[in-house]
Write an enzyme that holds these catalytic residues in place. Sequence first.
Site, PDB file in Angstrom:
ATOM      1  N   LYS A 213      60.781  24.178  17.203  1.00 19.13           N
ATOM      2  CA  LYS A 213      59.751  24.881  16.414  1.00 19.13           C
ATOM      3  C   LYS A 213      60.212  26.329  16.303  1.00 19.13           C
ATOM      4  O   LYS A 213      60.031  27.130  17.224  1.00 19.13           O
ATOM      5  CB  LYS A 213      58.408  24.789  17.137  1.00 19.13           C
ATOM      6  CG  LYS A 213      57.187  24.833  16.227  1.00 19.13           C
ATOM      7  CD  LYS A 213      57.057  26.090  15.405  1.00 19.13           C
ATOM      8  CE  LYS A 213      56.434  27.241  16.180  1.00 19.13           C
ATOM      9  NZ  LYS A 213      56.395  28.487  15.340  1.00 19.13           N
TER      10      LYS A 213
ATOM     11  N   GLU B 216      61.493  32.531  28.583  1.00 14.84           N
ATOM     12  CA  GLU B 216      62.241  33.787  28.384  1.00 14.84           C
ATOM     13  C   GLU B 216      61.293  34.732  27.666  1.00 14.84           C
ATOM     14  O   GLU B 216      61.030  34.546  26.471  1.00 14.84           O
ATOM     15  CB  GLU B 216      63.479  33.530  27.520  1.00 14.84           C
ATOM     16  CG  GLU B 216      64.511  32.628  28.159  1.00 14.84           C
ATOM     17  CD  GLU B 216      65.195  33.278  29.334  1.00 14.84           C
ATOM     18  OE1 GLU B 216      65.240  34.516  29.394  1.00 14.84           O
ATOM     19  OE2 GLU B 216      65.677  32.531  30.198  1.00 14.84           O
TER      20      GLU B 216
ATOM     21  N   GLU C  22      55.601  46.682  25.963  1.00 15.16           N
ATOM     22  CA  GLU C  22      56.732  46.357  25.091  1.00 15.16           C
ATOM     23  C   GLU C  22      56.363  46.676  23.640  1.00 15.16           C
ATOM     24  O   GLU C  22      55.385  46.155  23.117  1.00 15.16           O
ATOM     25  CB  GLU C  22      57.064  44.872  25.227  1.00 15.16           C
ATOM     26  CG  GLU C  22      58.290  44.482  24.440  1.00 15.16           C
ATOM     27  CD  GLU C  22      58.611  42.999  24.540  1.00 15.16           C
ATOM     28  OE1 GLU C  22      57.702  42.180  24.319  1.00 15.16           O
ATOM     29  OE2 GLU C  22      59.778  42.670  24.829  1.00 15.16           O
TER      30      GLU C  22
HETATM   31  P1  NAD Z   1      55.610  34.989  20.107  1.00 14.11           P
HETATM   32  O1  NAD Z   1      55.324  34.679  21.526  1.00 14.11           O
HETATM   33  O2  NAD Z   1      54.529  35.500  19.261  1.00 14.11           O
HETATM   34  O3  NAD Z   1      56.145  33.675  19.350  1.00 14.11           O
HETATM   35  C1  NAD Z   1      57.277  32.958  19.802  1.00 14.11           C
HETATM   36  C2  NAD Z   1      57.196  31.530  19.283  1.00 14.11           C
HETATM   37  O4  NAD Z   1      56.086  30.870  19.886  1.00 14.11           O
HETATM   38  C3  NAD Z   1      56.995  31.403  17.781  1.00 14.11           C
HETATM   39  O5  NAD Z   1      57.730  30.282  17.331  1.00 14.11           O
HETATM   40  C4  NAD Z   1      55.492  31.166  17.663  1.00 14.11           C
HETATM   41  O6  NAD Z   1      55.111  30.473  16.500  1.00 14.11           O
HETATM   42  C5  NAD Z   1      55.239  30.303  18.884  1.00 14.11           C
HETATM   43  N1  NAD Z   1      53.876  30.373  19.414  1.00 14.11           N
HETATM   44  C6  NAD Z   1      52.956  31.370  19.264  1.00 14.11           C
HETATM   45  N2  NAD Z   1      51.828  31.071  19.954  1.00 14.11           N
HETATM   46  C7  NAD Z   1      52.044  29.866  20.549  1.00 14.11           C
HETATM   47  C8  NAD Z   1      51.267  29.051  21.427  1.00 14.11           C
HETATM   48  N3  NAD Z   1      50.053  29.414  21.815  1.00 14.11           N
HETATM   49  N4  NAD Z   1      51.817  27.900  21.880  1.00 14.11           N
HETATM   50  C9  NAD Z   1      53.079  27.541  21.524  1.00 14.11           C
HETATM   51  N5  NAD Z   1      53.850  28.262  20.696  1.00 14.11           N
HETATM   52  C10 NAD Z   1      53.352  29.415  20.218  1.00 14.11           C
HETATM   53  O7  NAD Z   1      56.881  35.950  20.145  1.00 14.11           O
HETATM   54  P2  NAD Z   1      57.605  36.684  18.925  1.00 14.11           P
HETATM   55  O8  NAD Z   1      56.707  37.770  18.452  1.00 14.11           O
HETATM   56  O9  NAD Z   1      58.104  35.670  17.943  1.00 14.11           O
HETATM   57  O10 NAD Z   1      58.899  37.281  19.648  1.00 14.11           O
HETATM   58  C11 NAD Z   1      58.922  38.521  20.270  1.00 14.11           C
HETATM   59  C12 NAD Z   1      58.804  38.355  21.773  1.00 14.11           C
HETATM   60  O11 NAD Z   1      59.845  37.514  22.264  1.00 14.11           O
HETATM   61  C13 NAD Z   1      58.954  39.657  22.519  1.00 14.11           C
HETATM   62  O12 NAD Z   1      57.986  39.752  23.530  1.00 14.11           O
HETATM   63  C14 NAD Z   1      60.354  39.545  23.130  1.00 14.11           C
HETATM   64  O13 NAD Z   1      60.555  40.337  24.273  1.00 14.11           O
HETATM   65  C15 NAD Z   1      60.447  38.098  23.414  1.00 14.11           C
HETATM   66  N6  NAD Z   1      61.851  37.696  23.543  1.00 14.11           N
HETATM   67  C16 NAD Z   1      62.361  37.404  24.783  1.00 14.11           C
HETATM   68  C17 NAD Z   1      63.713  37.058  24.937  1.00 14.11           C
HETATM   69  C18 NAD Z   1      64.311  36.749  26.288  1.00 14.11           C
HETATM   70  O14 NAD Z   1      65.442  36.269  26.339  1.00 14.11           O
HETATM   71  N7  NAD Z   1      63.633  36.989  27.391  1.00 14.11           N
HETATM   72  C19 NAD Z   1      64.529  37.025  23.804  1.00 14.11           C
HETATM   73  C20 NAD Z   1      63.979  37.351  22.565  1.00 14.11           C
HETATM   74  C21 NAD Z   1      62.639  37.669  22.446  1.00 14.11           C
END
Ligand code: NAD
Length: 477
Positions: A174, A248, A379
């Site tokens: 996804k 992550e 963040e």
């Molecule tokens: P997000 O958590 O909003 O979304 C990530 C994914 O999860 C998307 O595909 C989204 O559609 C899905 N999602 C959202 N709510 C969900 C739920 N309740 N259940 C299941 N899936 C759900 O994150 P984002 O805004 O896309 O990405 C930015 C974040 O990702 C930042 O906090 C960043 O630090 C983190 N990040 C971490 C790493 C790492 O390696 N630790 C790498 C890249 C990004």
Amino acid sequence: MPRTQMLIGADWIEAGDRATFPSHDPATGKVIAELISAGPADVDAAVHAAAEAFDDWAAIVPAERARLLLRVADLVEQHADELARLETTDQGQPLPISAGFAIPMVINQFRYHAGWATKLTGITVDVSIPDIDYRTRREPLGVCALITPWNFPIMLLAFKLAPALATGNTVVIKPAEQTSLSTIRLAELCREAGLPPGVVNVVTGGPSVGRALVEHPGVAKISFTGSTEVGREIAATAGRSLKRVSLELGGKAPSVITADADIDAAVAGNLMGGLLNSGQVCAAYTRFYVARRKADEFTEKLAAGAAAQVLGHGLDPKTQLGPLVSAEQAERVDSYVRLGEAEGATLVTGGHRADGDGYFYQPTVFAGVTDSMRIAREEIFGPVLSVIPYEDEDELNLVARANDTDYGLAAVIWSTNIRTANRIARRIRAGSVYINMPPLLDPAAAWGGMKASGLGRENGFDAIEAFTEVKSIWTAL
Ligand code: NAD
């Protein structure tokens, strides 16, 4: 026009009467594709397709699995230019990042993990029970849900997909709703490489699609990269059904610049570590603890370097900094900058959205930031850098301040004294600590967070462990 269908089993699913949503070029704000919003029946069908493919895929001899993964790597390499342009157009990152960093990392992930497919081992142990032969096997988990974010879409998918497949799992992916195109293309290349139908499935859509996957009883494991907030929700849901999870999550990396640091090297490395992908990097260096007597020089040079960045469309060769991924993200970054001013930090450069179409934000440096300000604690995920001078040369106190955060993903120390740097590195609570360098990654190097930055590690043998389970086999002799 890139492919926008979903992949379920052998079939590319058309929108039909399903809802769709737009994907934008963040540098222009223009719609570049319409994607399908998967419904619960689609998620169910994808999990069933993956479950049906599992036994045959897990039983394929390791050498054949390795061959197929190497074929995926070769196809990604052959289509590297196309994939890099697609990623840049959909996500915004400048072409040197997509073509020079993200796509090569995808290729390396598949080649590295193809190697593991033929090297999985168990052990035999002399247990203390007479006439028993005891050994272990490392086995795949089953259907794995791979849920990814929008900042490095295809690269972060490869961190999960390559080890999941190498160890014999099948997957339902996804991708983030903002940036799904490179994922769909990679799935297409996986089919072209000869991966059997159902081994890789893709469902597109927003959080509800991710949630449906997390709740699905046919999913054995969730590998998630994204925000800490969503990670907590996933962990709670998965906890109830005892699904395996790897998380992550977010970060707020401290960058410690000691009095003996090479300031020019620190400025160059921190500009790269802080502004890469316009600061939309989980490991981004964002709060700079600088020894007081070097703070003015560091701030001045950092601000000059930030202000000199050339903003533009990622496909333009002159561009150094692309847009933020969405209008929503630009709003969010701007609200943090306004908050920083309200909290009393001094705006040194930037501080506003850039003119023109697209979701550009000026690289921004704040001076006079204190530990308790929200811009130093939360963040932001944008090009906002905070300088926090320190007076006290006491290392323990400095380390305590650097560690005073919910996060623990990455940290960096800039010092010409290798003993000082290593002493501090040992005490920092972060999954990866860098010394005198930007936050690099490698398929062989464990990657993941302490504290609220996550659970588990990706890359290296940790990734193999994360996608397998150990079975004990006992035989009476
Ligand atoms: P997000 O958590 O909003 O979304 C990530 C994914 O999860 C998307 O595909 C989204 O559609 C899905 N999602 C959202 N709510 C969900 C739920 N309740 N259940 C299941 N899936 C759900 O994150 P984002 O805004 O896309 O990405 C930015 C974040 O990702 C930042 O906090 C960043 O630090 C983190 N990040 C971490 C790493 C790492 O390696 N630790 C790498 C890249 C990004």
